[in-house]
Design a protein around this motif. Structure first.
Motif, PDB file in Angstrom:
ATOM      1  N   ASP A 185       0.811  -1.217   0.000  1.00 34.28           N
ATOM      2  CA  ASP A 185       0.000   0.000   0.000  1.00 34.28           C
ATOM      3  C   ASP A 185       0.852   1.277   0.000  1.00 34.28           C
ATOM      4  O   ASP A 185       0.345   2.364   0.225  1.00 34.28           O
ATOM      5  CB  ASP A 185      -0.957   0.008   1.196  1.00 34.28           C
ATOM      6  N   HIS A 186       2.148   1.128  -0.268  1.00 33.64           N
ATOM      7  CA  HIS A 186       3.057   2.276  -0.279  1.00 33.64           C
ATOM      8  C   HIS A 186       3.350   2.724  -1.712  1.00 33.64           C
ATOM      9  O   HIS A 186       3.213   1.954  -2.668  1.00 33.64           O
ATOM     10  CB  HIS A 186       4.370   1.939   0.431  1.00 33.64           C
ATOM     11  N   HIS A 187       3.818   3.967  -1.803  1.00 36.66           N
ATOM     12  CA  HIS A 187       4.215   4.536  -3.085  1.00 36.66           C
ATOM     13  C   HIS A 187       5.370   3.729  -3.693  1.00 36.66           C
ATOM     14  O   HIS A 187       6.286   3.327  -3.002  1.00 36.66           O
ATOM     15  CB  HIS A 187       4.654   5.993  -2.867  1.00 36.66           C
ATOM     16  N   GLY A 188       5.318   3.479  -4.971  1.00 36.31           N
ATOM     17  CA  GLY A 188       6.414   2.813  -5.671  1.00 36.31           C
ATOM     18  C   GLY A 188       6.323   1.306  -5.743  1.00 36.31           C
ATOM     19  O   GLY A 188       7.198   0.671  -6.323  1.00 36.31           O
ATOM     20  N   THR A 189       5.298   0.717  -5.177  1.00 40.71           N
ATOM     21  CA  THR A 189       5.190  -0.742  -5.168  1.00 40.71           C
ATOM     22  C   THR A 189       5.089  -1.309  -6.581  1.00 40.71           C
ATOM     23  O   THR A 189       5.646  -2.371  -6.866  1.00 40.71           O
ATOM     24  CB  THR A 189       3.984  -1.195  -4.322  1.00 40.71           C
ATOM     25  N   GLY A 190       4.431  -0.604  -7.461  1.00 38.96           N
ATOM     26  CA  GLY A 190       4.340  -1.068  -8.850  1.00 38.96           C
ATOM     27  C   GLY A 190       5.717  -1.204  -9.488  1.00 38.96           C
ATOM     28  O   GLY A 190       5.985  -2.156 -10.225  1.00 38.96           O
ATOM     29  N   LEU A 191       6.607  -0.270  -9.164  1.00 41.79           N
ATOM     30  CA  LEU A 191       7.976  -0.339  -9.684  1.00 41.79           C
ATOM     31  C   LEU A 191       8.719  -1.545  -9.115  1.00 41.79           C
ATOM     32  O   LEU A 191       9.495  -2.201  -9.816  1.00 41.79           O
ATOM     33  CB  LEU A 191       8.730   0.950  -9.354  1.00 41.79           C
ATOM     34  N   VAL A 192       8.473  -1.836  -7.841  1.00 44.04           N
ATOM     35  CA  VAL A 192       9.109  -2.996  -7.201  1.00 44.04           C
ATOM     36  C   VAL A 192       8.606  -4.292  -7.838  1.00 44.04           C
ATOM     37  O   VAL A 192       9.388  -5.220  -8.072  1.00 44.04           O
ATOM     38  CB  VAL A 192       8.864  -2.989  -5.674  1.00 44.04           C
ATOM     39  N   VAL A 193       7.325  -4.344  -8.135  1.00 48.28           N
ATOM     40  CA  VAL A 193       6.756  -5.531  -8.786  1.00 48.28           C
ATOM     41  C   VAL A 193       7.374  -5.730 -10.171  1.00 48.28           C
ATOM     42  O   VAL A 193       7.743  -6.855 -10.537  1.00 48.28           O
ATOM     43  CB  VAL A 193       5.212  -5.423  -8.868  1.00 48.28           C
TER      44      VAL A 193
END
Length: 148
Positions: A74-82
């Motif tokens: 639920d944090h900012h940037g998680t899509g980039l981590v995925v």
């Protein structure tokens, strides 16, 4: 705690990228410039040494990225981590399917038993390695971007 995981993961992946970049752009040119059989013997030794540690590093990096993605969902940037995790999966698959088979052959070669096409096989390994380096650099870049 999440911040520590983010930084640790980024550092682990960054160090892996540095090692693999150095193999591609520093060590291989050095080994290839050595006289006679020295370069081939150096490639074989490097294949044994790095072949023993890199599987743990690649899988460990992937696991850390997955934990980061889940813990920070639920944090900012998680899509980039995925996406970075997906790229790390690609790098593991490339390693297992393309690079490890060549490395497993090459690490046993000596000047007496190497095949006639050993240079072609090393060049094929290096070609795939360049692509893998690009993939892990992209993953690292995404992790750094997600961190900041």
């Amino acid at each position: 705690m999440l911040n520590a995981l983010e930084v640790f993961t980024t550092v682990v992946v960054g160090l892996m990228v540095g090692v693999e970049f150095a193999v591609a752009f520093v060590m291989n040119p050095i080994l290839n410039a050595l006289p006679e059989d020295s370069g081939q013997l150096g490639h074989a030794h490097g294949g044994r040494m790095l072949g023993a540690v890199m599987p743990f590093w690649y899988i460990g990096s992937l696991v850390l990225a997955a934990i980061w993605a889940v813990a920070g969902w639920d944090h900012h940037g998680t899509g980039l981590v995925v996406i970075a995790g997906a790229l790390l999966i690609v790098s593991v698959l490339m390693s297992v399917l393309l690079l490890v088979p060549i490395n497993n052959r090459g690490k046993t070669w000596t000047p007496e038993n190497r095949p006639a096409d050993w240079k072609d096989q090393l060049n094929r390994w290096l070609f795939f390695h360049y692509i893998r380096v690009a993939v892990i650099v992209a993953a690292f870049t995404l992790l750094v971007t997600a961190l900041v």
